[in-house]
Design an enzyme around this catalytic site. Structure first.
Site, mmCIF file in Angstrom:
data_model
loop_
_atom_site.group_PDB
_atom_site.id
_atom_site.type_symbol
_atom_site.label_atom_id
_atom_site.label_comp_id
_atom_site.label_asym_id
_atom_site.label_seq_id
_atom_site.Cartn_x
_atom_site.Cartn_y
_atom_site.Cartn_z
ATOM 1 N N PRO A 1 -47.933 25.165 93.966
ATOM 2 C CA PRO A 1 -48.099 26.603 94.212
ATOM 3 C C PRO A 1 -47.501 27.082 95.525
ATOM 4 C CG PRO A 1 -50.179 25.441 94.527
ATOM 5 C CD PRO A 1 -49.223 24.434 93.946
ATOM 6 N N THR A 2 -47.114 26.165 96.419
ATOM 7 C CA THR A 2 -46.519 26.577 97.699
ATOM 8 C C THR A 2 -44.999 26.497 97.679
ATOM 9 O OG1 THR A 2 -46.588 24.358 98.693
ATOM 10 C CG2 THR A 2 -48.564 25.722 98.897
ATOM 11 N N SER A 3 -44.399 26.002 96.591
ATOM 12 C CA SER A 3 -42.945 25.865 96.542
ATOM 13 C C SER A 3 -42.269 27.213 96.345
ATOM 14 C CB SER A 3 -42.538 24.932 95.406
ATOM 15 O OG SER A 3 -42.813 23.597 95.733
ATOM 16 N N GLU B 1 -43.073 12.815 92.831
ATOM 17 C CA GLU B 1 -44.441 12.422 92.472
ATOM 18 C C GLU B 1 -44.606 12.309 90.961
ATOM 19 O OE1 GLU B 1 -48.269 13.553 93.827
ATOM 20 O OE2 GLU B 1 -47.459 14.426 95.669
ATOM 21 N N GLU C 1 -39.017 11.800 100.607
ATOM 22 C CA GLU C 1 -40.390 11.519 101.009
ATOM 23 C C GLU C 1 -40.467 10.130 101.638
ATOM 24 O OE1 GLU C 1 -42.846 13.863 100.591
ATOM 25 O OE2 GLU C 1 -41.204 15.130 99.868
#
Length: 314
Positions: free
Chosen positions: A11-13, A74, A283
């Site tokens: 939701p933050t992308s 992920e 990552e």
């Protein structure tokens, strides 16, 4: 029975704009024949990975990773270890979106990216496996080691959300003067290298940090990594090599570069007082020593590429 799809989204992308298009994305997938549901990732570690593994075990036909390269990585780690793996769709909403760029997926329109999935064009994709005595992880775009390769996870996520690609450029200017060669030993198919190097890359697509000239002959499903070892740690020489990258990929024949294809790669830090962090798809992926293996055509992924030169699944 209708096919089932799960959209796993960050939701933050996309500077938090992805959420506003979620209903439209679900509608596209529903019209494409999928009974579709969504899951918002949480700050809890491995949230996207665990959800991807859960729905794969439940027999979902499709998992859609909606977010940046970290979210995609992920999801890959959730389904790659399994015997029965669902198809994968990508809706890019990150800062660089290297993997989506390589697949020809629209990076400026989330709904158009969803439509790529409903076109039903699957390609078989290689997956990288990284392992040592402590961990086993998977990646789908790049593995790397060396000071400058720490760039992507050194940039705080809130800065990436607000400033986007500029945050990476600022961090790169900060880190470049600190770049120092490391003593490493690397073995690969048909050879080895022991000595100083500033960084290494194992690329699986032709897009690295938004640049498509770094690995001009990368293949999505030939069963090999495209390996690059940069032997120089001199800042001016690194800038010279970058100029060659931007000028048609002429770095591949430079004597300061080792450039070849390999299915296996093992790297170790020769100075035991120092650590070599490993970057997997942007990552943090643990520290060397690390062994890498290319798993040929391990996942089936929707793309927007033409039928040639990549072979499409039946």
């Amino acid at each position: 029975m209708r096919r089932r799809a799960r959209v796993i989204y960050n939701p933050t992308s996309g500077r938090e704009t992805l959420k506003a298009k979620l209903v439209d994305i679900l509608d596209v997938l529903e019209r494409g024949g999928y009974e579709t549901s969504a899951y918002a990732t949480t700050p809890q570690q491995n949230s996207a990975r665990d959800e991807a593994a859960r729905v794969a075990h439940e027999g979902f036909d499709l998992v859609v990773a909606a977010g940046g390269d970290g979210t995609i990585n992920e999801v890959i780690n959730g389904i790659a270890p399994l015997e029965q793996r669902p198809n994968l769709g990508i809706i890019p909403a990150g800062t660089t979106n290297d993997f989506a760029r390589a697949l020809g997926i629209p990076r400026a329109d989330f709904v158009e990216a969803a439509r790529v999935i409903t076109q039903g064009r699957l390609i078989p994709m290689d997956v990288g496996k990284a392992s040592n005595d402590e961990i086993t992880k998977y990646f789908i775009n790049i593995a790397a080691g060396g000071r400058l390769t720490e760039l992507t996870y050194d940039v705080p996520s809130d800065l990436k959300t607000v400033f986007g690609y500029i945050a990476y450029l600022v961090k790169a200017m900060e880190m470049l003067p600190q770049a120092r060669p490391i003593e490493m030993k690397a073995t690969f198919d048909g050879g080895e290298y022991e000595g100083k190097a500033s960084m290494f890359f194992l690329a699986m697509t032709n897009s690295v940090g938004g640049l498509e000239q770094v690995v001009p002959n990368a293949s999505l499903n030939d069963g090999n990594f495209t390996m690059i070892i940069v032997k120089t740690g001199n800042m001016m020489e690194i800038l010279q090599l970058l100029t060659k990258v931007l000028n048609g990929g002429r770095h591949v024949n430079d004597a300061r570069i080792i450039y070849k294809k390999t299915k296996h790669f093992t790297v170790a830090q020769q100075n035991t007082n120092l650590q070599m962090p490993i970057n997997l798809d942007g990552e943090f992926g643990g520290t060397a020593p690390m062994h890498f293996e290319n798993l040929k055509e391990h996942l089936s992924i929707f793309s927007n590429l033409p039928p040639e030169p990549q072979r499409l699944l039946e």
